[in-house]
Design an enzyme around this catalytic site. Sequence first.
Site, PDB file in Angstrom:
ATOM      1  N   ASP A  69      25.700  13.200  30.424  1.00  0.00           N
ATOM      2  CA  ASP A  69      25.952  14.610  30.715  1.00  0.00           C
ATOM      3  C   ASP A  69      24.822  15.471  30.161  1.00  0.00           C
ATOM      4  O   ASP A  69      24.281  15.196  29.089  1.00  0.00           O
ATOM      5  CB  ASP A  69      27.291  15.011  30.078  1.00  0.00           C
ATOM      6  CG  ASP A  69      27.756  16.385  30.499  1.00  0.00           C
ATOM      7  OD1 ASP A  69      27.792  16.648  31.714  1.00  0.00           O
ATOM      8  OD2 ASP A  69      28.092  17.196  29.614  1.00  0.00           O
TER       9      ASP A  69
ATOM     10  N   ASP B   7      31.441  20.058  39.267  1.00  0.00           N
ATOM     11  CA  ASP B   7      30.782  21.297  38.841  1.00  0.00           C
ATOM     12  C   ASP B   7      30.428  22.222  40.004  1.00  0.00           C
ATOM     13  O   ASP B   7      29.714  23.215  39.802  1.00  0.00           O
ATOM     14  CB  ASP B   7      29.498  20.965  38.071  1.00  0.00           C
ATOM     15  CG  ASP B   7      29.783  20.456  36.666  1.00  0.00           C
ATOM     16  OD1 ASP B   7      30.729  20.948  36.030  1.00  0.00           O
ATOM     17  OD2 ASP B   7      29.055  19.557  36.199  1.00  0.00           O
TER      18      ASP B   7
ATOM     19  N   GLU C 160      22.402  13.599  34.401  1.00  0.00           N
ATOM     20  CA  GLU C 160      22.713  14.854  35.091  1.00  0.00           C
ATOM     21  C   GLU C 160      21.529  15.807  34.988  1.00  0.00           C
ATOM     22  O   GLU C 160      20.998  16.052  33.905  1.00  0.00           O
ATOM     23  CB  GLU C 160      23.934  15.531  34.481  1.00  0.00           C
ATOM     24  CG  GLU C 160      24.267  16.854  35.174  1.00  0.00           C
ATOM     25  CD  GLU C 160      25.227  17.740  34.399  1.00  0.00           C
ATOM     26  OE1 GLU C 160      25.748  18.701  34.994  1.00  0.00           O
ATOM     27  OE2 GLU C 160      25.442  17.496  33.197  1.00  0.00           O
TER      28      GLU C 160
END
Length: 436
Positions: free
Chosen positions: A157, A253, A186
């Site tokens: 992340d 997201d 990410e």
Amino acid sequence: MGGNIPGILEKLDYISSLGATCLYLTPIFRAPSNHKYDTIDYFEIDPGFGTKQDFRKLVEEVHRRGMRIILDGVFNHCGYYWSKFQDVVQKGKTSEYSDWFFIHKYPISADDRNYDCVGHYRWMPKINLSNPKARDYFLSVGKYWLREFKIDGWRLDVADELPTSFLEAFAAAMREEKADCILLGETWGDAERLVMGNRLDSAMNYLFRDALVLWLAEQKVSVTEFDHLLNSSLALYPEEIAHRMYNLLDSHDTARFLYECGGDKKRLKLAVALQMTYPGCPAIFYGDEIGLSAENDPGCRLAMEWEESKQDTELYRWYQRLISIRMRSDALVSGDFQTVFCDDGANVYGFSRTVAGEQSLVLLNAGVKAWNGTASIPVWALKITEITLDSKTGSIQTIDYPRTTVLTAYQGNFDVELPAYSVKIYHFISKEKEQL
């Protein structure tokens, strides 16, 4: 609202029948929030999701079906109530963990937010992974789940905020534990720093998503402009890395792609067709395949719809068939990429994917009218297969031709008629490939 590990286990056959080869789970570790990106124990599964035994069984069953599974590593930041951060809250500068974080002033105050956080969110303090002890702690977390539960890799992340030294140390440690582990990062832009040879294998390709949203969902760019966006993003990486990029239409997201399309499933289907034929690894956010649609967080994280009468089974079959088409074609999996058509007036886009002895020509008509044109047949082609996918009706038709039956008066070319909102995929196979 959400599911749990036993629920995933119960639905593995559904996932496998879709054609998926790998599962990526967002955070499953103990955390107080619904989203679980505020971890408070990296060695325990949140009881809302199940137990370690449940997870062990899930991994075993995933592997038994020939799939792989990766977990979300939230190592850039932690939850406010993680024991290490709470030690600093209570002891201040004297805490042995004070250098694990970026503290501006003591005593720590969540109201004043006098420490670095991710996204300025006070319940997620940022971790100083340049600190050797903090770094080694998270290397141990990564190795633990690889070793003890046989997971296949990690998605990191906020990887674009992780120190390069940590990326390299983490990659080395994980590959030492499991040589073929998958390491995904990410980022929302250029991932070059993340995907160097001694760092991660792949990154989330939001640049791909952004281009598709602009062309198909929002209809704000021409085909030529769309092609420029795609080729610009491909040019960022060597070909072998481009083939590993995580190509998504949406995620936890973002708004769902169908929502971005205003509910128009024809445009979603065209996007899926391009996703499944483009260089990289297509990634499906759960529920897209049966028509889930919602705005951004928290709407995009809505629960999966399991009532069959409320699922779009035609859309599911569209996904399923395109995944199958991709998996049976060496050209679509690992071929090079070359733009063939950009017809701005008709809103038609075409490209080819080629490996030795095989070529796939992909044509997409996002226009409201049928399109007629001419395409080339490779001189070496012996067998030609035409697949027509109509996004209006969901129909998929396949025709096999001997090479001579599709030739026009112009030697080496053939005529194409492409209905509105449809896709054609032509597979050209050489004699040598046909005999394999």
